[in-house]
Scaffold this motif. Structure first.
Motif: not given
Length: 128
Positions: A54-76
């Protein structure tokens, strides 16, 4: 044996596989496990992980769904392979899984492997 389920009005149920959440998990090939009563530390670990995401999502602006997904997968990947957990004897989860595999391989469907990096996650994100 009753298990805690926050998706059920009573908070308790037998896992049947017919619950709406179970059906969605099955469709997504996710094994839905319920915690035993009196084991709040299990839920605490999940809530802590979710809070970090949740902290990552609040602190990051994503340009598209692919950016969001890549960020979540990297964090996992980072969380599972590189961040030591106090509850796991100050080792990353993958190291603990590999230890469990050495002592009880019959509990596993797949051998836990410590991949070098999140390259596959970047490739997967590019599919969307």
């Amino acid at each position: 044996k009753e298990f805690t389920d926050r998706f059920c009005a009573t908070g308790q149920r037998q896992p049947t596989g017919k619950h709406e959440f179970d059906l969605e998990c099955t469709e997504q090939q996710i094994e839905h496990r319920l915690i035993s009563p009196g084991k709040p530390q299990t839920n605490g670990m999940v809530e802590r992980f979710n809070g970090r995401v949740s902290e990552i999502l609040k602190a990051t602006r994503f340009d598209c769904r692919a950016d969001l997904e890549a960020t979540l997968l990297r964090y996992a990947h980072v969380y599972n392979h590189h961040i030591p957990q106090k509850a796991l004897g100050h080792t990353p989860p993958i190291e603990r899984l590999k230890g469990y595999y050495q002592t009880s391989p019959e509990l596993f469907r797949v051998k836990p492997i410590n991949h070098r990096g999140p390259d596959i996650y970047t490739q997967l994100a590019g599919k969307y």
